[in-house]
Design a protein around this motif. Structure first.
Motif, PDB file in Angstrom:
ATOM      1  N   TYR A   1       0.894  -1.322   0.028  1.00 61.18           N
ATOM      2  CA  TYR A   1      -0.111  -0.068  -0.072  1.00 61.18           C
ATOM      3  C   TYR A   1       0.898   1.194   0.284  1.00 61.18           C
ATOM      4  O   TYR A   1       2.015   1.215   0.645  1.00 61.18           O
ATOM      5  N   THR A   2       0.267   2.516  -0.744  1.00 68.53           N
ATOM      6  CA  THR A   2       1.299   3.400  -0.795  1.00 68.53           C
ATOM      7  C   THR A   2       1.694   4.172   0.569  1.00 68.53           C
ATOM      8  O   THR A   2       2.763   4.793   0.454  1.00 68.53           O
ATOM      9  N   SER A   3       0.771   4.308   1.592  1.00 74.38           N
ATOM     10  CA  SER A   3       1.160   5.068   2.655  1.00 74.38           C
ATOM     11  C   SER A   3       2.257   4.056   3.492  1.00 74.38           C
ATOM     12  O   SER A   3       2.611   4.279   4.701  1.00 74.38           O
TER      13      SER A   3
ATOM     14  N   HIS B   1       7.307   5.430 -10.078  1.00 71.94           N
ATOM     15  CA  HIS B   1       8.577   6.219  -9.152  1.00 71.94           C
ATOM     16  C   HIS B   1       9.510   4.882  -9.064  1.00 71.94           C
ATOM     17  O   HIS B   1      10.749   5.364  -9.289  1.00 71.94           O
ATOM     18  N   PHE B   2       9.355   3.721  -8.630  1.00 69.22           N
ATOM     19  CA  PHE B   2      10.119   2.804  -8.507  1.00 69.22           C
ATOM     20  C   PHE B   2      10.949   2.044  -9.993  1.00 69.22           C
ATOM     21  O   PHE B   2      11.931   2.037  -9.935  1.00 69.22           O
TER      22      PHE B   2
ATOM     23  N   GLU C   1       1.030   6.309 -10.058  1.00 69.84           N
ATOM     24  CA  GLU C   1       2.445   7.250  -9.975  1.00 69.84           C
ATOM     25  C   GLU C   1       3.375   6.607  -9.095  1.00 69.84           C
ATOM     26  O   GLU C   1       4.354   6.727  -9.219  1.00 69.84           O
ATOM     27  N   TYR C   2       2.835   5.863  -7.900  1.00 70.75           N
ATOM     28  CA  TYR C   2       3.554   5.144  -6.726  1.00 70.75           C
ATOM     29  C   TYR C   2       4.542   4.020  -7.581  1.00 70.75           C
ATOM     30  O   TYR C   2       5.719   4.234  -7.406  1.00 70.75           O
TER      31      TYR C   2
ATOM     32  N   PRO D   1       8.588   0.352   0.079  1.00 71.56           N
ATOM     33  CA  PRO D   1       9.654   0.773  -0.745  1.00 71.56           C
ATOM     34  C   PRO D   1      10.864   0.012  -0.639  1.00 71.56           C
ATOM     35  O   PRO D   1      11.338  -0.245  -1.961  1.00 71.56           O
TER      36      PRO D   1
ATOM     37  N   LYS E   1      -3.197   7.240  -8.007  1.00 70.90           N
ATOM     38  CA  LYS E   1      -2.035   7.423  -6.907  1.00 70.90           C
ATOM     39  C   LYS E   1      -1.194   6.109  -6.965  1.00 70.90           C
ATOM     40  O   LYS E   1       0.010   6.159  -7.072  1.00 70.90           O
TER      41      LYS E   1
ATOM     42  N   TYR F   1      12.009  -1.133  -4.340  1.00 69.54           N
ATOM     43  CA  TYR F   1      13.372  -0.540  -5.014  1.00 69.54           C
ATOM     44  C   TYR F   1      14.473  -1.785  -5.318  1.00 69.54           C
ATOM     45  O   TYR F   1      15.127  -1.766  -6.143  1.00 69.54           O
TER      46      TYR F   1
ATOM     47  N   PRO G   1       5.807   3.153   4.501  1.00 71.95           N
ATOM     48  CA  PRO G   1       6.747   3.976   4.468  1.00 71.95           C
ATOM     49  C   PRO G   1       8.115   3.196   4.139  1.00 71.95           C
ATOM     50  O   PRO G   1       9.051   3.725   3.914  1.00 71.95           O
TER      51      PRO G   1
END
Lengths: 145, 196
Positions: free
Chosen positions: B66-68, B118-119, B114-115, B74, B111, B78, B70
């Motif tokens: 989920y995008t929130s 980014h990776f 875009e999330y 990621p 959302k 990544y 943290p």
């Protein structure tokens, strides 16, 4: 000895000896602070660093803040059979003569409400607060990893 | 009843029993259908609906998060992107990264899109209704649970399995990589999938 004199002597003693009593913030060493670059649509991120407590006393990191975001919380992860459970914690224990590493997937500073997107290489000041109320500012580098 | 009829009945019963026994031992016991993990699904992206079968012919790497989130998400994304970037351009062209949100309440198609990008610019973000997400998570055995975080700035977090699912060119699930997988592990599993 009257009270006034005693107070004066006490104050003088405190003044004379205070440099010997360094604050926790003075003692605790912080190495390699970093903050993670996240997609601009997201305003939550994490910050990581390694603490070293060179003293004989256990200490605690009790809070943190930064000008680039609304709020910083202390968080940890529990790995439970492949499931990651994230929880807010009241403090991070810094045992005497030991390193304490904040790293992805473990202990971290959870940063909420980033005011603007971070880019790799940005420098971000984070103020750390310790158990005696003393504070110290470290500069974290924004990393894309 | 004469002896002849009795023997005939006995023979018939024996044959029936034999047929039944052979079925009984060859078919799986009732209630335990063979475990079929993975499979096709259709969800929503920023560019409209997309299904797993749209990527047939490519190897897909799916991550649920989920995008929130943290930290864990990621880290995993990544790592996946870094692994893909270390492969040859020919290999990269045959791999599709998918990010499926477990938080459809907060994660809109735009959302998640875009999330994911980014990776890795090629990654696609997917969301859906809560029911659709629950269904896909069940297909892939992704454990996920909304956990309230009282006193925290974030109203709730989502406990979830952190794994990369590698799906073959035919849409069949090939492997599930644990969160602790290194870039090298990820590359090895992706190459194995590409070779099939």
């Amino acid at each position: 000895m009257n009270i006034k004199l005693r107070t004066l002597l006490a104050s003088a003693l405190l003044l004379a000896t205070s440099p010997l009593f360094a604050t926790v913030a003075d003692d605790i060493q912080v190495v390699d602070p970093m903050i993670r670059v996240v997609p601009p649509v997201v305003t939550t991120t994490g910050a990581f660093m390694t603490f070293y407590n060179p003293t004989d006393t256990e200490h605690f990191l009790v809070g943190a803040s930064t000008g680039v975001a609304k709020k910083v919380e202390l968080h940890m992860h529990i790995h439970d059979n492949g499931v990651m459970r994230m929880r807010q914690i009241p403090h991070i224990h810094l045992p005497p003569h030991k390193d304490k590493r904040l790293k992805p997937g473990g202990l971290h500073l959870m940063i909420y409400g980033l005011k603007k997107p971070l880019h790799a290489g940005d420098k971000v000041d984070i103020e750390l607060e310790f158990d005696d109320g003393s504070r110290k500012t470290v500069t974290a580098t924004a990393v894309k990893r | 009843m004469n002896k002849k009829v009795s023997i005939t009945i006995q023979v018939l019963v024996a044959i029936a029993l034999g047929i039944w026994l052979s079925y009984y031992f060859n078919s799986p016991p009732p209630g335990e259908a063979p475990l079929q993990l993975g499979g096709d699904f259709t969800l929503t992206t920023a560019d409209g609906p997309a299904s797993l079968h749209d990527f047939k012919g490519k190897v897909t790497a799916i991550y649920f998060g989920y995008t929130s989130c943290p930290d864990v998400c990621p880290t995993a994304l990544y790592n996946l992107a870094a692994a893909i970037n270390k492969m040859t351009p020919e290999e990269q062209a045959q791999i599709q990264g998918l990010f499926v949100t477990l938080d459809p309440e907060r994660d809109t198609p735009e959302k998640v899109g875009e999330y994911a990008r980014h990776f890795h610019p090629g990654f696609i973000g997917m969301t859906g209704t809560q029911d659709q997400i629950d269904q896909v998570a069940q297909q892939y055995l992704v454990i996920h649970k909304k956990v309230p975080m009282p006193g925290s700035e974030q109203e709730y977090a989502i406990d979830h399995s952190s794994r990369v699912y590698i799906v073959g060119r035919d849409g069949k699930l090939l492997s599930m990589l644990p969160h602790s997988s290194t870039e090298e592990d990820t590359i090895a599993y992706l190459r194995e999938a590409l070779a099939k």
